[in-house]
Design an enzyme around this catalytic site. Structure first.
Site, short mmCIF file in Angstrom:
data_model
loop_
_atom_site.label_atom_id
_atom_site.label_comp_id
_atom_site.label_asym_id
_atom_site.label_seq_id
_atom_site.Cartn_x
_atom_site.Cartn_y
_atom_site.Cartn_z
N GLU A 44 0.82 -1.21 0.00
CA GLU A 44 0.00 0.00 0.00
C GLU A 44 0.86 1.27 0.00
O GLU A 44 1.83 1.38 0.75
CB GLU A 44 -0.91 0.07 1.24
CG GLU A 44 -1.75 1.34 1.22
CD GLU A 44 -2.51 1.61 2.51
OE1 GLU A 44 -2.37 0.86 3.49
OE2 GLU A 44 -3.27 2.60 2.52
N ASP A 109 11.65 4.51 15.18
CA ASP A 109 11.72 5.95 14.94
C ASP A 109 12.55 6.59 16.06
O ASP A 109 12.30 6.35 17.22
CB ASP A 109 10.33 6.59 14.99
CG ASP A 109 9.46 6.12 13.84
OD1 ASP A 109 10.02 5.78 12.78
OD2 ASP A 109 8.23 6.08 14.01
N ASP A 111 13.38 10.26 17.40
CA ASP A 111 12.97 11.65 17.23
C ASP A 111 13.86 12.54 18.10
O ASP A 111 14.12 12.21 19.25
CB ASP A 111 11.51 11.78 17.70
CG ASP A 111 10.87 13.03 17.14
OD1 ASP A 111 11.55 14.08 17.12
OD2 ASP A 111 9.70 12.97 16.73
#
Ligand SMILES: [Zn+2]
Length: 297
Positions: A44, A109, A111
């Site tokens: 997708e 992730d 950050d």
């Protein structure tokens, strides 16, 4: 993986998509082979267009088809999602229950705002060359931990566009993991326990009081060489009262805490390097006291 947070004008984005975006490399990395497989054709892609229009369940047969669509839509950002059991663009015509996600990369992730409690040069969305050293240290630690402890080999580090970095792992064993298994991997590698405010309880030291767990022991090899330069000299993390009071919270030894607090309150000019030296020398004085063992000193 996304092109999020890139604040540029629409024509600049369009030339980026037309001339610079590495469709072929992204295709090869997602697909693992040169000819399209389900890992690409059943993948997708979700686009965000101007005016916050969100288009989900796009999929492509080839990298060329993807490029054509991206250049036509000129999205402000797009995301690469999981591989489904059927082509996402055929979702509406798929049999009930025949359209489910079957594989997706294992993603971490990092950050920059995660470092707000320790970085002194910037905060929030701000970022500079100096605080980027935290990210580079995190990459070194996580990359080694993933390769050594899990044996994954297909690692892709992606700059998020503004304030962080993402790791995508595409080894087959990683893409097949369940959500529970993904959580377990993150937990095994977590140093800071989530949702706990009290600094002294935040550190995730399992397997004994003040004993570094095996998952974290190797990190010292990577972090010790940069600790003095980054934490003590450059960021001067323990220079302010707030900084050194936080440091004291991690020293679970009341007499030593009191000695250091007095020393540092009496002389506010002591730098982080001086304070670290104080901890070491005070510790040496108390070496005979069995209850005081620190993982980092
Ligand atoms: Zn900074």
């Amino acid at each position: 993986m996304s092109t999020d947070e890139i604040d540029v004008s629409t024509p600049a984005m369009l030339s980026f998509y037309r001339r610079l975006y590495p469709y072929k490399s992204i295709f090869n990395w997602l697909n693992h082979e040169h000819t399209p497989t389900r890992r690409f054709t059943h993948r997708e892609f979700a686009f965000t267009l101007q005016g916050d229009v969100y288009l989900r369940y796009n999929s492509f047969a080839t990298a060329e088809e993807m490029k054509k669509q991206v250049c036509m839509l000129n999205p402000t950002r797009f995301e690469i999602g999981p591989v489904y059991s059927a082509r996402p663009r055929d979702k509406k015509t798929a049999r009930p229950g025949a359209f489910v996600p079957v594989q997706r990369e294992l993603v971490f992730d990092i950050d920059m705002t995660d470092y707000d409690p320790v970085r002194t040069c910037c905060s929030g969305a701000d970022i500079c060359r100096r605080c980027w050293s935290f990210i580079s240290a995190a990459v070194r630690v996580l990359d080694n931990a993933i390769r050594d402890q899990y044996g994954y080999r297909h690692l892709l580090w992606v700059y998020s566009g503004r304030r962080g970095i993402h790791l995508w792992i595409s080894d087959k064993e990683a893409t097949d993991l369940t959500d529970e298994q993904r959580k377990a991997i993150v937990g095994w590698l977590s140093v800071i326990a989530p949702g706990i405010k009290e600094a002294s309880k935040k550190l995730n030291f399992r397997g004994g009081h003040f004993t570094l767990p095996p998952s974290l022991r190797a990190t010292l090899t990577h972090l010790s060489p940069i600790f003095v330069k980054l934490i003590l000299e450059d960021q001067d993390c323990f220079g302010s009262t707030e900084g050194w009071e936080t440091l004291l919270e991690y020293i679970h030894h009341a007499p030593l805490q009191a000695t250091l607090r007095k020393l540092w309150s009496d002389d506010p000019t002591r730098s982080s390097v001086d304070k670290w030296g104080d901890i070491k020398s005070e510790r040496r004085k108390k070496q005979g006291e069995k209850e005081f063992v620190s993982p980092v000193l």
